[in-house]
Design an enzyme around this catalytic site. Structure first.
Site, PDB file in Angstrom:
ATOM      1  N   ARG A 227       0.848  -1.209   0.000  1.00 51.75           N
ATOM      2  CA  ARG A 227       0.000   0.000   0.000  1.00 51.75           C
ATOM      3  C   ARG A 227       0.878   1.251   0.000  1.00 51.75           C
ATOM      4  O   ARG A 227       0.631   2.208  -0.736  1.00 51.75           O
ATOM      5  CB  ARG A 227      -0.922  -0.004   1.225  1.00 51.75           C
ATOM      6  CG  ARG A 227      -1.916  -1.144   1.196  1.00 51.75           C
ATOM      7  CD  ARG A 227      -2.961  -1.022   2.303  1.00 51.75           C
ATOM      8  NE  ARG A 227      -3.762  -2.236   2.327  1.00 51.75           N
ATOM      9  CZ  ARG A 227      -3.697  -3.171   3.279  1.00 51.75           C
ATOM     10  NH1 ARG A 227      -2.916  -3.004   4.325  1.00 51.75           N
ATOM     11  NH2 ARG A 227      -4.434  -4.246   3.192  1.00 51.75           N
ATOM     12  N   PHE A 243     -11.459  -4.664  -6.160  1.00 53.23           N
ATOM     13  CA  PHE A 243     -11.337  -5.621  -5.055  1.00 53.23           C
ATOM     14  C   PHE A 243     -10.740  -4.890  -3.843  1.00 53.23           C
ATOM     15  O   PHE A 243      -9.730  -5.302  -3.292  1.00 53.23           O
ATOM     16  CB  PHE A 243     -10.450  -6.820  -5.433  1.00 53.23           C
ATOM     17  CG  PHE A 243     -10.797  -7.479  -6.739  1.00 53.23           C
ATOM     18  CD1 PHE A 243     -11.774  -8.454  -6.801  1.00 53.23           C
ATOM     19  CD2 PHE A 243     -10.144  -7.118  -7.914  1.00 53.23           C
ATOM     20  CE1 PHE A 243     -12.094  -9.075  -8.013  1.00 53.23           C
ATOM     21  CE2 PHE A 243     -10.454  -7.726  -9.116  1.00 53.23           C
ATOM     22  CZ  PHE A 243     -11.428  -8.709  -9.181  1.00 53.23           C
ATOM     23  N   ASP A 266     -15.764  -3.158  -4.582  1.00 51.39           N
ATOM     24  CA  ASP A 266     -15.717  -4.522  -4.042  1.00 51.39           C
ATOM     25  C   ASP A 266     -17.137  -5.069  -4.063  1.00 51.39           C
ATOM     26  O   ASP A 266     -18.102  -4.321  -3.886  1.00 51.39           O
ATOM     27  CB  ASP A 266     -15.181  -4.507  -2.605  1.00 51.39           C
ATOM     28  CG  ASP A 266     -14.737  -5.888  -2.138  1.00 51.39           C
ATOM     29  OD1 ASP A 266     -13.512  -6.127  -2.076  1.00 51.39           O
ATOM     30  OD2 ASP A 266     -15.616  -6.730  -1.833  1.00 51.39           O
ATOM     31  N   SER A 267     -17.262  -6.386  -4.276  1.00 50.46           N
ATOM     32  CA  SER A 267     -18.613  -6.963  -4.360  1.00 50.46           C
ATOM     33  C   SER A 267     -19.250  -7.114  -2.978  1.00 50.46           C
ATOM     34  O   SER A 267     -20.461  -7.315  -2.886  1.00 50.46           O
ATOM     35  CB  SER A 267     -18.568  -8.311  -5.084  1.00 50.46           C
ATOM     36  OG  SER A 267     -17.690  -9.177  -4.418  1.00 50.46           O
ATOM     37  N   ALA A 294     -16.567  -6.887 -10.001  1.00 46.24           N
ATOM     38  CA  ALA A 294     -15.405  -6.277 -10.647  1.00 46.24           C
ATOM     39  C   ALA A 294     -15.495  -6.271 -12.180  1.00 46.24           C
ATOM     40  O   ALA A 294     -15.278  -5.234 -12.817  1.00 46.24           O
ATOM     41  CB  ALA A 294     -14.134  -6.998 -10.207  1.00 46.24           C
ATOM     42  N   ASP A 314      -6.481  -6.412  -6.884  1.00 48.32           N
ATOM     43  CA  ASP A 314      -6.097  -7.332  -5.806  1.00 48.32           C
ATOM     44  C   ASP A 314      -7.212  -8.348  -5.588  1.00 48.32           C
ATOM     45  O   ASP A 314      -7.877  -8.345  -4.550  1.00 48.32           O
ATOM     46  CB  ASP A 314      -5.820  -6.520  -4.525  1.00 48.32           C
ATOM     47  CG  ASP A 314      -5.315  -7.395  -3.388  1.00 48.32           C
ATOM     48  OD1 ASP A 314      -4.847  -8.527  -3.663  1.00 48.32           O
ATOM     49  OD2 ASP A 314      -5.383  -6.951  -2.224  1.00 48.32           O
ATOM     50  N   CYS A 354      -2.840 -13.662  -5.111  1.00 51.05           N
ATOM     51  CA  CYS A 354      -2.571 -14.359  -3.846  1.00 51.05           C
ATOM     52  C   CYS A 354      -2.829 -15.855  -4.002  1.00 51.05           C
ATOM     53  O   CYS A 354      -2.998 -16.560  -3.014  1.00 51.05           O
ATOM     54  CB  CYS A 354      -3.382 -13.748  -2.712  1.00 51.05           C
ATOM     55  SG  CYS A 354      -5.150 -13.787  -2.991  1.00 51.05           S
TER      56      CYS A 354
HETATM   57  N1  SAH Z   1      -7.093  -4.990  -1.512  1.00 50.02           N
HETATM   58  C1  SAH Z   1      -7.748  -5.398  -0.285  1.00 50.02           C
HETATM   59  C2  SAH Z   1      -7.899  -6.885  -0.165  1.00 50.02           C
HETATM   60  C3  SAH Z   1      -8.690  -7.534  -1.268  1.00 50.02           C
HETATM   61  S1  SAH Z   1      -9.192  -9.155  -0.913  1.00 50.02           S
HETATM   62  C4  SAH Z   1      -6.978  -4.812   0.890  1.00 50.02           C
HETATM   63  O1  SAH Z   1      -5.904  -4.250   0.687  1.00 50.02           O
HETATM   64  O2  SAH Z   1      -7.474  -4.895   2.007  1.00 50.02           O
HETATM   65  C5  SAH Z   1     -10.210  -9.543  -2.259  1.00 50.02           C
HETATM   66  C6  SAH Z   1     -11.540  -8.828  -2.267  1.00 50.02           C
HETATM   67  O3  SAH Z   1     -12.210  -9.165  -3.468  1.00 50.02           O
HETATM   68  C7  SAH Z   1     -12.498  -9.192  -1.156  1.00 50.02           C
HETATM   69  O4  SAH Z   1     -12.794  -8.029  -0.419  1.00 50.02           O
HETATM   70  C8  SAH Z   1     -13.759  -9.709  -1.865  1.00 50.02           C
HETATM   71  O5  SAH Z   1     -14.966  -9.252  -1.260  1.00 50.02           O
HETATM   72  C9  SAH Z   1     -13.601  -9.114  -3.217  1.00 50.02           C
HETATM   73  N2  SAH Z   1     -14.254  -9.827  -4.336  1.00 50.02           N
HETATM   74  C10 SAH Z   1     -14.314 -11.149  -4.553  1.00 50.02           C
HETATM   75  N3  SAH Z   1     -14.906 -11.410  -5.739  1.00 50.02           N
HETATM   76  C11 SAH Z   1     -15.220 -10.210  -6.289  1.00 50.02           C
HETATM   77  C12 SAH Z   1     -15.824  -9.817  -7.514  1.00 50.02           C
HETATM   78  N4  SAH Z   1     -16.223 -10.728  -8.406  1.00 50.02           N
HETATM   79  N5  SAH Z   1     -15.976  -8.508  -7.748  1.00 50.02           N
HETATM   80  C13 SAH Z   1     -15.582  -7.587  -6.853  1.00 50.02           C
HETATM   81  N6  SAH Z   1     -14.994  -7.906  -5.679  1.00 50.02           N
HETATM   82  C14 SAH Z   1     -14.817  -9.200  -5.396  1.00 50.02           C
END
Ligand code: SAH
Length: 410
Positions: A227, A243, A266-267, A294, A314, A354
């Site tokens: 970050r 995300f 985010d979803s 997303a 992410d 990840c």
């Molecule tokens: N970047 C964040 C962590 C992301 S973790 C941080 O720094 O804290 C991955 C995220 O993707 C989760 O919050 C999950 O809710 C989201 N997610 C999963 N599938 C998704 C989709 N299809 N569209 C949007 N978000 C999604």
């Protein structure tokens, strides 16, 4: 048979209750200190060890290789903890392992009453199947193996003594539970849960952590340094954080990096509500969050003809296994390609994975495919991983799961 739940497990024996004999020519990875013995490497089990008991791993010739804990419920049949034949897996052993892990985080300056950090990270700290996170005085343990679940009645008081936490929460999450033959559960092992959300500081910004309801143990600590790194590239830029979960990258971009405008998507509605609260908590006025899927968001933004100067991707794990890597790479390709198409010339693409099974080389190859398909030059500026409180064990490269590439797209 032990009842493999936390509350009902009997105290484990301190010394090996049996021997696990390897098939011929299967000892090499374990001599190299890899801690996972899969069923396919095992010839037979001698003695009468119960699941959760200490066993000695021996070669087909009967030579001691390592000592670990048996679990017949899992294809990961034995988790190894010591390669010293004279070392029992007793309470003083677990104490030393934990003390060592905590000392490292202290040395990194990450372990203080205000911070969030990972205090123990499973194989990377010689504690296969145990993760301990710290959130401003509150400890959360992910008990990710039968080995650790069977010992939890001893480990919980030990953690309480060593950390003196305000609370100690334990969690056994769903996927792990089914892999290990455990039951999903969570609970309070020590202290009291806070009335208010727990607030941790990261790079001077404040985030509230939901110890029980949040994803993982509540906050993605592994992205801490990424970050900060990303914030160096976004001054006066228009940023899309896809995300975004509770807004870690978005807020770093806005408040540390001086981004002109940030859209976080985010979803999860719950994550977005938390992200909005974080924007208010940190006086970030140039940040907007939306609860949306997303890929749909990328489509909509493209249809509207929008562009961004920086895009952060992410996503969650696209695969849990090596077998799923091909399909995962295709999904990464689609995602990154769509993002590149929305980037203004000279824009910054921060792209993370990840999925442990997806190797750095695979991911770079995927980016090369994206460069080809979009006819854009992708310059990798930084190849990053998880923060140092999530170390990579040279003996167990599966601990290297997080890839974070900061790229410039010409
Ligand atoms: N970047 C964040 C962590 C992301 S973790 C941080 O720094 O804290 C991955 C995220 O993707 C989760 O919050 C999950 O809710 C989201 N997610 C999963 N599938 C998704 C989709 N299809 N569209 C949007 N978000 C999604």
């Amino acid at each position: 048979m032990n009842d493999p739940t936390i509350s009902d497990s009997p105290a484990p024996p301190q010394n090996a209750a049996g021997r696990v004999v390897l098939k011929p020519r299967k000892a090499q990875p374990f001599l190299a200190r890899h801690p996972w013995v899969f069923a396919s490497a095992v010839d037979r089990i001698e003695g009468d060890p119960q699941d959760g008991d200490v066993v000695d791993l021996v070669s087909d010739k009967g030579r001691f290789v390592a000592r670990g804990v048996l679990n017949r419920n899992s294809s990961l049949r034995v988790r190894l903890y010591t390669w010293d034949a004279n070392q029992p897996l007793d309470l003083s052993f677990w104490r030393r392992r934990l003390e060592d892990a905590f000392a490292m985080r202290r040395q990194l300056g990450l372990f203080s009453p205000q911070t969030g950090c990972r205090l123990a990270y499973s194989e990377a700290d010689g504690l296969s199947g145990l993760v301990v996170d710290w959130f401003a005085g509150h400890a959360v343990a992910q008990v990710n193996s039968l080995a650790m679940a069977a010992r939890w009645p001893q480990l919980a008081p030990l953690l309480a003594e060593l950390l003196q936490p305000l609370s100690l929460t334990f969690r056994i999450d769903k996927t792990i539970a089914s892999d290990e033959g455990l039951e999903t559960q969570h609970g309070l092992a020590h202290g009291a849960w806070p009335q208010e959300p727990v607030t941790v500081e990261e790079h001077g910004l404040r985030y509230q952590v939901d110890l029980l309801g949040g994803q993982k143990t509540g906050f993605y600590l592994d992205q801490r340094d990424n970050r900060l790194a990303v914030s160096r590239y976004v001054r006066d830029r228009r940023v899309l954080d896809l995300f975004c979960y509770t807004g870690g990258f978005s807020l770093a971009a806005a408040r540390l990096g001086g981004a002109r405008e940030v859209l976080g998507v985010d979803s999860s509605k719950k994550a977005i509500a938390a992200a909005q609260a974080h924007a208010a908590l940190n006086d970030a006025t140039q940040v907007r969050f939306e609860a949306r899927e997303a890929f749909e968001t990328l489509d909509a933004l493209q249809t509207q003809g929008q562009t961004f100067d920086a895009i952060i991707l992410d996503p969650p794990k696209f695969t849990r296994t090596r077998r799923g890597v091909g399909a995962a790479l295709q999904a990464y390709h689609r995602l990154n390609r769509r993002a590149v198409e929305l980037l203004a010339p000279g824009g910054i693409l921060v792209t993370c994975s990840c999925s442990g099974g997806v190797l750095r080389e695979d991911f770079l190859d995927m980016l090369s495919g994206v460069a080809q398909k979009t006819a854009r030059d992708v310059q990798v500026l930084e190849q990053r991983g998880a923060a140092p409180d999530h170390p990579v064990s040279a003996a167990c490269l599966e601990t290297e799961y997080l890839k974070c590439f900061i790229c410039r797209v010409a």
